[in-house]
Motif scaffolding. Structure first.
Motif, PDB file in Angstrom:
ATOM      1  N   PRO A  12      47.398  40.705  27.944  1.00 38.95           N
ATOM      2  CA  PRO A  12      47.531  42.013  28.614  1.00 38.95           C
ATOM      3  C   PRO A  12      47.138  41.971  30.083  1.00 38.95           C
ATOM      4  CG  PRO A  12      46.460  42.255  26.480  1.00 38.95           C
ATOM      5  CD  PRO A  12      46.521  40.800  26.766  1.00 38.95           C
ATOM      6  N   MET A  13      46.091  41.207  30.420  1.00 47.20           N
ATOM      7  CA  MET A  13      45.654  41.132  31.813  1.00 47.20           C
ATOM      8  C   MET A  13      46.680  40.400  32.667  1.00 47.20           C
ATOM      9  SD  MET A  13      41.547  40.469  31.580  1.00 47.20           S
ATOM     10  CE  MET A  13      41.691  39.119  30.413  1.00 47.20           C
ATOM     11  N   LEU A  14      47.259  39.297  32.122  1.00 45.49           N
ATOM     12  CA  LEU A  14      48.264  38.556  32.862  1.00 45.49           C
ATOM     13  C   LEU A  14      49.521  39.388  33.081  1.00 45.49           C
ATOM     14  CD1 LEU A  14      47.869  35.061  31.149  1.00 45.49           C
ATOM     15  CD2 LEU A  14      47.191  35.693  33.474  1.00 45.49           C
ATOM     16  N   TYR A  15      49.883  40.159  32.052  1.00 40.66           N
ATOM     17  CA  TYR A  15      51.064  41.005  32.180  1.00 40.66           C
ATOM     18  C   TYR A  15      50.825  42.087  33.239  1.00 40.66           C
ATOM     19  CZ  TYR A  15      54.686  44.426  31.099  1.00 40.66           C
ATOM     20  OH  TYR A  15      55.729  45.310  31.199  1.00 40.66           O
TER      21      TYR A  15
ATOM     22  N   GLY B 188      46.228  39.324  45.146  1.00 41.57           N
ATOM     23  CA  GLY B 188      47.031  39.264  43.938  1.00 41.57           C
ATOM     24  C   GLY B 188      46.464  38.366  42.872  1.00 41.57           C
ATOM     25  N   ILE B 189      45.236  37.976  42.987  1.00 42.68           N
ATOM     26  CA  ILE B 189      44.614  37.127  41.975  1.00 42.68           C
ATOM     27  C   ILE B 189      44.262  37.978  40.769  1.00 42.68           C
ATOM     28  CG2 ILE B 189      42.644  35.637  41.473  1.00 42.68           C
ATOM     29  CD1 ILE B 189      42.507  35.011  44.441  1.00 42.68           C
ATOM     30  N   PRO B 190      44.662  37.557  39.593  1.00 40.63           N
ATOM     31  CA  PRO B 190      44.381  38.375  38.419  1.00 40.63           C
ATOM     32  C   PRO B 190      42.897  38.466  38.143  1.00 40.63           C
ATOM     33  CG  PRO B 190      45.152  36.203  37.758  1.00 40.63           C
ATOM     34  CD  PRO B 190      45.321  36.286  39.237  1.00 40.63           C
ATOM     35  N   PRO B 191      42.458  39.580  37.628  1.00 45.27           N
ATOM     36  CA  PRO B 191      41.030  39.725  37.320  1.00 45.27           C
ATOM     37  C   PRO B 191      40.644  38.818  36.171  1.00 45.27           C
ATOM     38  CG  PRO B 191      42.257  41.568  36.430  1.00 45.27           C
ATOM     39  CD  PRO B 191      43.227  40.782  37.250  1.00 45.27           C
ATOM     40  N   ILE B 192      39.495  38.223  36.285  1.00 47.47           N
ATOM     41  CA  ILE B 192      38.990  37.358  35.230  1.00 47.47           C
ATOM     42  C   ILE B 192      37.699  37.961  34.698  1.00 47.47           C
ATOM     43  CG2 ILE B 192      38.126  35.061  34.657  1.00 47.47           C
ATOM     44  CD1 ILE B 192      39.866  33.952  36.861  1.00 47.47           C
ATOM     45  N   ILE B 193      37.639  38.101  33.418  1.00 49.01           N
ATOM     46  CA  ILE B 193      36.456  38.684  32.794  1.00 49.01           C
ATOM     47  C   ILE B 193      35.628  37.573  32.172  1.00 49.01           C
ATOM     48  CG2 ILE B 193      35.622  40.266  31.031  1.00 49.01           C
ATOM     49  CD1 ILE B 193      38.179  41.854  31.367  1.00 49.01           C
ATOM     50  N   PHE B 194      34.407  37.493  32.551  1.00 49.15           N
ATOM     51  CA  PHE B 194      33.504  36.510  31.966  1.00 49.15           C
ATOM     52  C   PHE B 194      32.616  37.205  30.957  1.00 49.15           C
ATOM     53  CE2 PHE B 194      34.579  34.727  36.076  1.00 49.15           C
ATOM     54  CZ  PHE B 194      34.863  33.419  35.762  1.00 49.15           C
ATOM     55  N   PHE B 195      32.625  36.673  29.758  1.00 45.71           N
ATOM     56  CA  PHE B 195      31.764  37.236  28.724  1.00 45.71           C
ATOM     57  C   PHE B 195      30.467  36.460  28.755  1.00 45.71           C
ATOM     58  CE2 PHE B 195      36.076  38.125  27.507  1.00 45.71           C
ATOM     59  CZ  PHE B 195      36.022  39.460  27.184  1.00 45.71           C
ATOM     60  N   GLY B 196      29.495  36.993  29.431  1.00 49.70           N
ATOM     61  CA  GLY B 196      28.255  36.252  29.619  1.00 49.70           C
ATOM     62  C   GLY B 196      27.363  36.348  28.414  1.00 49.70           C
ATOM     63  N   GLY B 197      26.627  35.278  28.191  1.00 50.89           N
ATOM     64  CA  GLY B 197      25.637  35.304  27.140  1.00 50.89           C
ATOM     65  C   GLY B 197      24.342  34.840  27.719  1.00 50.89           C
TER      66      GLY B 197
ATOM     67  N   ILE C 189      43.756  37.490  24.018  1.00 50.31           N
ATOM     68  CA  ILE C 189      42.802  38.209  24.864  1.00 50.31           C
ATOM     69  C   ILE C 189      43.336  38.410  26.279  1.00 50.31           C
ATOM     70  CG2 ILE C 189      40.532  38.061  25.970  1.00 50.31           C
ATOM     71  CD1 ILE C 189      39.511  36.695  23.435  1.00 50.31           C
ATOM     72  N   PHE C 190      43.928  37.341  26.855  1.00 49.04           N
ATOM     73  CA  PHE C 190      44.288  37.393  28.270  1.00 49.04           C
ATOM     74  C   PHE C 190      45.724  37.830  28.532  1.00 49.04           C
ATOM     75  CE2 PHE C 190      40.627  34.509  28.413  1.00 49.04           C
ATOM     76  CZ  PHE C 190      39.898  35.122  29.428  1.00 49.04           C
TER      77      PHE C 190
ATOM     78  N   MET D 102      42.991  28.499  21.169  1.00 52.06           N
ATOM     79  CA  MET D 102      44.033  28.746  22.156  1.00 52.06           C
ATOM     80  C   MET D 102      44.784  30.048  21.857  1.00 52.06           C
ATOM     81  SD  MET D 102      43.673  26.328  24.271  1.00 52.06           S
ATOM     82  CE  MET D 102      45.156  26.579  25.239  1.00 52.06           C
ATOM     83  N   LEU D 103      45.079  30.276  20.588  1.00 49.31           N
ATOM     84  CA  LEU D 103      45.771  31.507  20.214  1.00 49.31           C
ATOM     85  C   LEU D 103      44.924  32.730  20.515  1.00 49.31           C
ATOM     86  CD1 LEU D 103      48.194  32.877  18.880  1.00 49.31           C
ATOM     87  CD2 LEU D 103      47.075  32.554  16.657  1.00 49.31           C
ATOM     88  N   LEU D 104      43.627  32.626  20.231  1.00 46.89           N
ATOM     89  CA  LEU D 104      42.715  33.740  20.502  1.00 46.89           C
ATOM     90  C   LEU D 104      42.654  34.044  21.999  1.00 46.89           C
ATOM     91  CD1 LEU D 104      40.627  35.749  19.420  1.00 46.89           C
ATOM     92  CD2 LEU D 104      38.889  33.972  19.644  1.00 46.89           C
ATOM     93  N   LEU D 105      42.575  32.991  22.827  1.00 42.85           N
ATOM     94  CA  LEU D 105      42.551  33.186  24.281  1.00 42.85           C
ATOM     95  C   LEU D 105      43.841  33.828  24.770  1.00 42.85           C
ATOM     96  CD1 LEU D 105      40.888  29.845  25.449  1.00 42.85           C
ATOM     97  CD2 LEU D 105      39.861  32.127  25.434  1.00 42.85           C
ATOM     98  N   LEU D 106      44.975  33.403  24.182  1.00 39.49           N
ATOM     99  CA  LEU D 106      46.259  33.980  24.568  1.00 39.49           C
ATOM    100  C   LEU D 106      46.302  35.470  24.270  1.00 39.49           C
ATOM    101  CD1 LEU D 106      49.129  33.481  25.633  1.00 39.49           C
ATOM    102  CD2 LEU D 106      49.821  32.996  23.278  1.00 39.49           C
TER     103      LEU D 106
END
Length: 262
Positions: free
Chosen positions: A198-201, A223-232, A195-196, A189-193
């Motif tokens: 700066p984008m939320l801000y 106004g939907i924030p961009p979501i980045i998917f890290f695909g594997g 990462i995301f 959860m901390l790692l996700l916070l």
């Protein structure tokens, strides 16, 4: 003193463990169909060997999957994966039609292991499940120098998984070693916070504008924030992909399974 050290070096070199390959490891099953465990360096106790053969025998009789378990001091290049795949394909472990083979390798001095299901078994014994069995039943026991329990608990876990007895499977896996995640939940959860944030801000700034400014900014997406998917994508397999007649039923292996070290 120098002479003693030289003699000790020569003696230790002479008794150094043999490095086994798929071509020269003596498969016990080919001499006795009740011996599913191959242990050329005699590292496993008689009691553990009998127990492992019991569970592995039940796998073949009750599920149709033909298992082969190899415990060796050392394998070529310290590569347990390559050893498992080569043995499976060279001897054709499992039936040719169903490709129902299963090869497990523990290389004790190499500190490596691999669980390799045949192509027809991969749907039931997934890479994820092989990983769990390997970590809890092999890795954790080998860290405690408990080879016997590593062999027996792995054999039992494989049996229950292939039989579809998930309750007993979970019991064996969870009691054999410590069930652990790569990262605890709070750390994820901390790692996700991090990462995301700066984008939320940036999204908030775009919607509300700088303090004292007039109006908000819209970017065509409401106004939907961009979501980045890290695909594997498919990580692929490093194993070979071919059929082999062998001395068993002619099964084949294509790189599935999981392994690691301790």
């Amino acid at each position: 003193m120098l002479l003693f050290a030289l003699l000790l070096f020569v003696f230790s070199s002479a008794i150094q463990a043999k490095v086994w390959t798929a071509e020269d490891v003596p498969i016990a099953y080919l001499q006795d169909r009740t011996q599913y465990l191959t242990d050329p360096d005699e590292l496993v106790s008689d009691e553990a060997r009998d127990s492992a053969n019991y569970w592995l025998g039940r796998i073949e009789k009750e599920t149709g999957v033909q298992p082969l378990f190899i415990v060796a001091a050392a394998v070529k290049n310290g590569d347990a994966f390559r050893m498992a795949e080569d043995v499976g394909n060279q001897y054709g472990v499992g039936t040719k039609k169903e490709r129902s083979g299963l090869v497990v390798v523990i290389a004790v001095e190499d500190h490596q292991y691999f669980i390799a299901p045949g192509k027809g078994v991969e749907g039931v014994l997934t890479d994820v499940e092989c990983g769990r069995i390997g970590r809890n039943c092999i890795r954790d026991n080998m860290r405690n120098d408990d080879l016997d329990n590593a062999v027996v608990s792995t054999s039992k876990a494989l049996y229950y998984k292939l039989k579809g007895n998930n309750a007993q499977f979970e019991h064996v896996v969870q009691t054999s070693g410590e069930e652990e995640d790569d990262l605890p939940t709070w750390a994820v959860m901390l790692l996700l916070l991090v990462i995301f944030s700066p984008m939320l801000y940036a999204w908030w700034r775009n919607r509300h504008g700088p303090r004292g400014g007039g109006g908000r900014r819209h970017d065509g997406d409401g106004g939907i924030p961009p979501i980045i998917f890290f695909g594997g994508g498919d990580s692929g397999s490093c194993g070979s992909d071919f059929d082999s007649g062998g001395f068993f039923g002619g099964g084949s292996f294509g790189g599935g399974g999981a392994g690691g070290g301790w």
